[in-house]
Write an enzyme that holds these catalytic residues in place. Structure first.
Site, PDB file in Angstrom:
ATOM      1  N   CYS A  39       0.827  -1.213   0.000  1.00  0.00           N
ATOM      2  CA  CYS A  39       0.000   0.000   0.000  1.00  0.00           C
ATOM      3  C   CYS A  39       0.861   1.263   0.000  1.00  0.00           C
ATOM      4  O   CYS A  39       0.393   2.340  -0.368  1.00  0.00           O
ATOM      5  CB  CYS A  39      -0.941   0.004   1.195  1.00  0.00           C
ATOM      6  SG  CYS A  39      -0.101  -0.142   2.782  1.00  0.00           S
ATOM      7  N   ASN A  40       2.138   1.122   0.380  1.00  0.00           N
ATOM      8  CA  ASN A  40       3.021   2.295   0.476  1.00  0.00           C
ATOM      9  C   ASN A  40       4.149   2.330  -0.553  1.00  0.00           C
ATOM     10  O   ASN A  40       4.960   3.243  -0.545  1.00  0.00           O
ATOM     11  CB  ASN A  40       3.637   2.377   1.877  1.00  0.00           C
ATOM     12  CG  ASN A  40       2.645   2.847   2.910  1.00  0.00           C
ATOM     13  OD1 ASN A  40       1.821   3.711   2.627  1.00  0.00           O
ATOM     14  ND2 ASN A  40       2.690   2.276   4.090  1.00  0.00           N
ATOM     15  N   ARG A  41       4.220   1.329  -1.422  1.00  0.00           N
ATOM     16  CA  ARG A  41       5.311   1.326  -2.401  1.00  0.00           C
ATOM     17  C   ARG A  41       5.004   0.435  -3.596  1.00  0.00           C
ATOM     18  O   ARG A  41       4.286  -0.561  -3.489  1.00  0.00           O
ATOM     19  CB  ARG A  41       6.628   0.912  -1.761  1.00  0.00           C
ATOM     20  CG  ARG A  41       6.759  -0.537  -1.359  1.00  0.00           C
ATOM     21  CD  ARG A  41       8.115  -0.847  -0.727  1.00  0.00           C
ATOM     22  NE  ARG A  41       8.289  -0.137   0.520  1.00  0.00           N
ATOM     23  CZ  ARG A  41       9.111   0.895   0.695  1.00  0.00           C
ATOM     24  NH1 ARG A  41       9.867   1.299  -0.299  1.00  0.00           N
ATOM     25  NH2 ARG A  41       9.205   1.494   1.863  1.00  0.00           N
ATOM     26  N   GLN A  93       5.815  -6.145   8.534  1.00  0.00           N
ATOM     27  CA  GLN A  93       5.024  -6.585   7.386  1.00  0.00           C
ATOM     28  C   GLN A  93       5.817  -6.585   6.084  1.00  0.00           C
ATOM     29  O   GLN A  93       5.667  -7.472   5.251  1.00  0.00           O
ATOM     30  CB  GLN A  93       3.783  -5.699   7.248  1.00  0.00           C
ATOM     31  CG  GLN A  93       2.724  -6.286   6.322  1.00  0.00           C
ATOM     32  CD  GLN A  93       1.464  -5.427   6.287  1.00  0.00           C
ATOM     33  OE1 GLN A  93       1.427  -4.331   6.841  1.00  0.00           O
ATOM     34  NE2 GLN A  93       0.442  -5.925   5.626  1.00  0.00           N
ATOM     35  N   GLY A 165     -17.137  -0.568  18.704  1.00  0.00           N
ATOM     36  CA  GLY A 165     -16.919   0.109  17.427  1.00  0.00           C
ATOM     37  C   GLY A 165     -16.379  -0.855  16.398  1.00  0.00           C
ATOM     38  O   GLY A 165     -15.706  -1.830  16.747  1.00  0.00           O
ATOM     39  N   ALA A 166     -16.685  -0.588  15.135  1.00  0.00           N
ATOM     40  CA  ALA A 166     -16.221  -1.484  14.070  1.00  0.00           C
ATOM     41  C   ALA A 166     -15.750  -0.689  12.859  1.00  0.00           C
ATOM     42  O   ALA A 166     -15.710  -1.199  11.743  1.00  0.00           O
ATOM     43  CB  ALA A 166     -17.344  -2.442  13.668  1.00  0.00           C
ATOM     44  N   GLU A 168     -12.920   2.488  11.222  1.00  0.00           N
ATOM     45  CA  GLU A 168     -11.495   2.585  10.877  1.00  0.00           C
ATOM     46  C   GLU A 168     -10.595   2.481  12.104  1.00  0.00           C
ATOM     47  O   GLU A 168      -9.600   1.758  12.102  1.00  0.00           O
ATOM     48  CB  GLU A 168     -11.239   3.918  10.160  1.00  0.00           C
ATOM     49  CG  GLU A 168      -9.818   4.064   9.664  1.00  0.00           C
ATOM     50  CD  GLU A 168      -9.573   5.389   8.956  1.00  0.00           C
ATOM     51  OE1 GLU A 168      -8.401   5.719   8.747  1.00  0.00           O
ATOM     52  OE2 GLU A 168     -10.550   6.087   8.629  1.00  0.00           O
TER      53      GLU A 168
END
Length: 392
Positions: A39-41, A93, A165-166, A168
């Site tokens: 997601c970042n590269r 990750q 809560g569900a 973000e």
């Protein structure tokens, strides 16, 4: 080696999404290449010395990428594997993502021996960095900091965790919770279907929001992360909760300050967690020099291996060259023996002279192309030794 690099430092997530490539098409197009996409590269790793030699390179918009060559490319890859180039320094990750990218390329048969060695060495370096330093220790996101704080104060093993809560913010704690040996996870949300989906992902159970008071009595740890415009937890609602840690990561807050008046309730807000995360990030950054030392060590070892590989390749190519020259001269000698009335000894003499002449001619050409004076002198010295050896 060449790396085409595009990452979060230059592009936002939606822009990076446009640069992503279809894996199947990529491996149909390129040989000796690995595609690393997160997601970042978006990074493309080639076993090549120049862009011109990469077949299919015209299919990539090179202007969108930073291009790294040779040693700089390899060092960058090692830094990526160690988490030094990640948005969250030291995150684990990326190492798994690099492994998966390597395995995909290997499965497709699109990876050279040299590129495989470099990738495996990068993965090994990333593993060393995480074992020998604290580069990946301590939660540095709000979600992981929340779980870390709960574990430090109360311990998570065998505990009942209530996640309210569900959305973000709730998703921030999912991954960190999954890794803990928790007795039970209960998810409460105003939209029951969302609670059910999240509970399934966590291996827990969902409850409807009107059952919240009952769940609060059984929970050891409460992590509240709703998107409610007003607090949902107050002193009155928690007076019968017993000994409980409440971690409020909602913005705006889900809790009121009067909760702190209850003797058995320990309340932590997003501001407390931010301090924990910032302190952990500071500690990780202090580990960077140690990781860079490991990278230097592994780069040196890789250089030794690649030098040896280049030498072995050169010897193999030299052997092939001599064999090709030999075959040509043998064919000439055979024709002479067949068509001319020449003594065998004379033909053999001519054959050996022609063979030597051809090889010496090409060696002279090599000397003429050597621009480095030290290399030239070293070659001359070694050939002189070789000549003296054959005199004895």
């Amino acid at each position: 080696m060449i790396i085409l690099k595009a990452d979060y430092k230059k592009y936002n997530v939606s822009e990076l999404e446009k640069l992503r490539m279809d894996e199947e098409k990529f491996y149909e197009t390129f040989d000796n290449a690995i595609l690393l996409q997160t997601c970042n590269r978006v990074e493309i790793i080639f076993d090549a010395d120049s862009l011109e030699e990469i077949k299919g390179i015209e299919n990539i918009d090179l202007e969108k990428f930073d291009i790294l060559f040779g040693d700089k490319a390899i060092e960058h890859l090692f830094r990526v594997a160690c988490g030094l180039e990640s948005m969250i320094v030291g995150e684990d990750q990326i190492l798994g993502q690099l492994k998966n990218a390597y395995l995909k390329a290997k499965e497709k048969g699109r990876i050279s021996k040299k590129l495989e060695k470099i990738i495996l060495k990068a993965i090994h370096t990333g593993q060393r960095a995480r074992v020998e330093t604290k580069i990946n220790e301590g939660g540095v996101s709000i979600g992981s900091a929340a779980v870390e704080l709960a574990e430090k104060i109360f311990g998570l093993e065998g505990k009942n965790v209530l996640l309210i809560g569900a959305g973000e913010m709730a998703n921030l704690v999912i991954k960190a919770l999954k890794e803990k040996n928790i007795k039970a996870i209960i998810v409460a949300n105003r939209t029951y279907e969302k609670a059910e989906k999240l509970a399934k992902e966590l291996g827990g159970m969902a409850i409807k929001f009107d059952k919240l008071e009952e769940a609060l009595r059984y929970a050891d740890i409460v992590i509240s992360a709703t998107g409610a415009p007003h607090p949902i937890l107050n002193k009155e609602r928690l007076k019968n909760a017993g000994k409980t840690i409440i971690i409020d990561i909602a913005n705006p807050r889900d809790t009121t300050d009067d909760i702190r008046e209850l003797p058995d309730i320990f309340l932590f807000t997003i501001d407390d967690l931010r301090l924990v995360a910032e302190e952990n990030l500071k500690k990780r950054k202090e580990e960077i020099p140690k990781v860079e030392m490991i990278i230097c060590e592994e780069l040196e070892r890789l250089k030794e291996f690649l030098d040896k590989m280049r030498f072995e390749t050169a010897i193999k190519e030299l052997g092939q060259y001599i064999e090709n020259v030999r075959k040509k001269e043998v064919e000439k000698a055979k024709k002479i023996l067949k068509n001319k009335n020449k003594p065998v000894e004379e033909v053999l003499e001519d054959f050996s002279k022609a063979l030597c002449k051809r090889i010496i001619y090409d060696i002279i050409k090599i000397f003429e192309n050597v621009e480095d004076k030290e290399v030239f002198e070293c070659l001359a010295k070694e050939f002189k030794k070789l000549g003296n050896k054959n005199k004895n």
